[in-house]
Design a protein around this motif. Sequence first.
Motif, short mmCIF file in Angstrom:
data_model
loop_
_atom_site.label_atom_id
_atom_site.label_comp_id
_atom_site.label_asym_id
_atom_site.label_seq_id
_atom_site.Cartn_x
_atom_site.Cartn_y
_atom_site.Cartn_z
N GLY A 190 7.06 3.97 7.05
CA GLY A 190 5.67 3.60 6.84
C GLY A 190 4.75 3.94 8.00
O GLY A 190 3.55 3.63 7.95
N ILE A 224 0.83 -1.20 0.00
CA ILE A 224 0.00 0.00 0.00
C ILE A 224 0.87 1.26 0.00
O ILE A 224 1.79 1.39 0.81
CB ILE A 224 -0.88 0.05 1.29
CG1 ILE A 224 -1.81 -1.17 1.37
CG2 ILE A 224 -1.64 1.36 1.38
CD1 ILE A 224 -2.91 -1.20 0.36
N ILE A 242 0.29 5.58 0.25
CA ILE A 242 -0.76 6.58 0.51
C ILE A 242 -0.63 7.77 -0.43
O ILE A 242 -1.34 8.77 -0.28
CB ILE A 242 -0.81 7.05 1.98
CG1 ILE A 242 0.50 7.70 2.42
CG2 ILE A 242 -1.18 5.90 2.90
CD1 ILE A 242 0.33 8.58 3.66
N PRO A 258 1.92 6.58 7.03
CA PRO A 258 0.95 5.86 6.18
C PRO A 258 0.14 4.82 6.98
O PRO A 258 -1.08 4.72 6.79
CB PRO A 258 1.84 5.17 5.14
CG PRO A 258 3.03 6.07 5.02
CD PRO A 258 3.26 6.61 6.39
N TYR A 283 4.50 10.40 -2.98
CA TYR A 283 5.55 11.17 -2.31
C TYR A 283 6.21 10.21 -1.34
O TYR A 283 5.63 9.20 -0.96
CB TYR A 283 4.97 12.38 -1.57
CG TYR A 283 3.71 12.06 -0.81
CD1 TYR A 283 2.46 12.21 -1.41
CD2 TYR A 283 3.77 11.57 0.49
CE1 TYR A 283 1.31 11.89 -0.72
CE2 TYR A 283 2.63 11.25 1.18
CZ TYR A 283 1.39 11.41 0.58
OH TYR A 283 0.25 11.07 1.25
N1 ADE Z 1 6.72 4.81 2.95
C1 ADE Z 1 7.35 5.91 2.50
N2 ADE Z 1 6.56 6.65 1.71
C2 ADE Z 1 5.35 5.99 1.65
C3 ADE Z 1 4.13 6.24 1.00
N3 ADE Z 1 3.94 7.31 0.23
N4 ADE Z 1 3.13 5.35 1.15
C4 ADE Z 1 3.31 4.26 1.93
N5 ADE Z 1 4.46 3.97 2.55
C5 ADE Z 1 5.48 4.82 2.44
#
Ligand code: ADE
Length: 215
Positions: free
Chosen positions: A140, A130, A132, A143, A135
């Motif tokens: 994590g 996944i 989010i 997110p 960027y």
């Molecule tokens: N870890 C670093 N950036 C993230 C993102 N955009 N979505 C999920 N995990 C991440």
Amino acid sequence: MKIQVITLFPEMFEGVFNASMLWKAQKDTDVELATVNLRDFGLGPRKTVDDAPYGGGDGMLLMIEPLMNAVNAAKEADPKAKVLLMTPRGDTWRQSVAKQYADAGNGLIIICGRYEGYDERITSVVDQQISIGNYVLTGGEIPAMAVVDSVVRLLPGVLGGETSAEVESFVEDDETVEAPQYTRPAEYNGMEVPEVLLSGNHAEIAQWRAKNAKR
Ligand code: ADE
């Protein structure tokens, strides 16, 4: 529903899990939120969790053994749980996906990536990767908080109003956001609430809201 977050920074979740809706959900429903400290599964006396990437490159990767052992421990606590890996390489998280996980009702095990990444072999036990958004965050954890919040608020008995999760943004099609809303006073520093919202005419209000919902 039990949600276990595997992280090197469990302290980041203390505030988020112990306030507002997430706190209330744990108090009033069968929602259980827990963190699993990846450090506890580190190797050797220094509890090492990371190492340099094969083939060279910047930074360190989370090693497969601590990650796998942490997932196995979480699975032991909740064998039917789905495993999510937070990574910018994942599928974009959306309201409809949050709803699918809420409706399925399985527990979740959420792995937070860190450093420059993780040993790719962990994906062999992951149900879905996944992201989010497009960027890059430092890890994590943030997110994972977004994922936990968006799933838990859709679980039965969590939101106050029965329909509050049905008449909000993204519910219809992942694209449409609710119309703007206002509360008292009707005029503030010369800024007025749209007349129709004060009219008491429910049909007209519904029409205005439909027109001002945004794709
Ligand atoms: N870890 C670093 N950036 C993230 C993102 N955009 N979505 C999920 N995990 C991440």
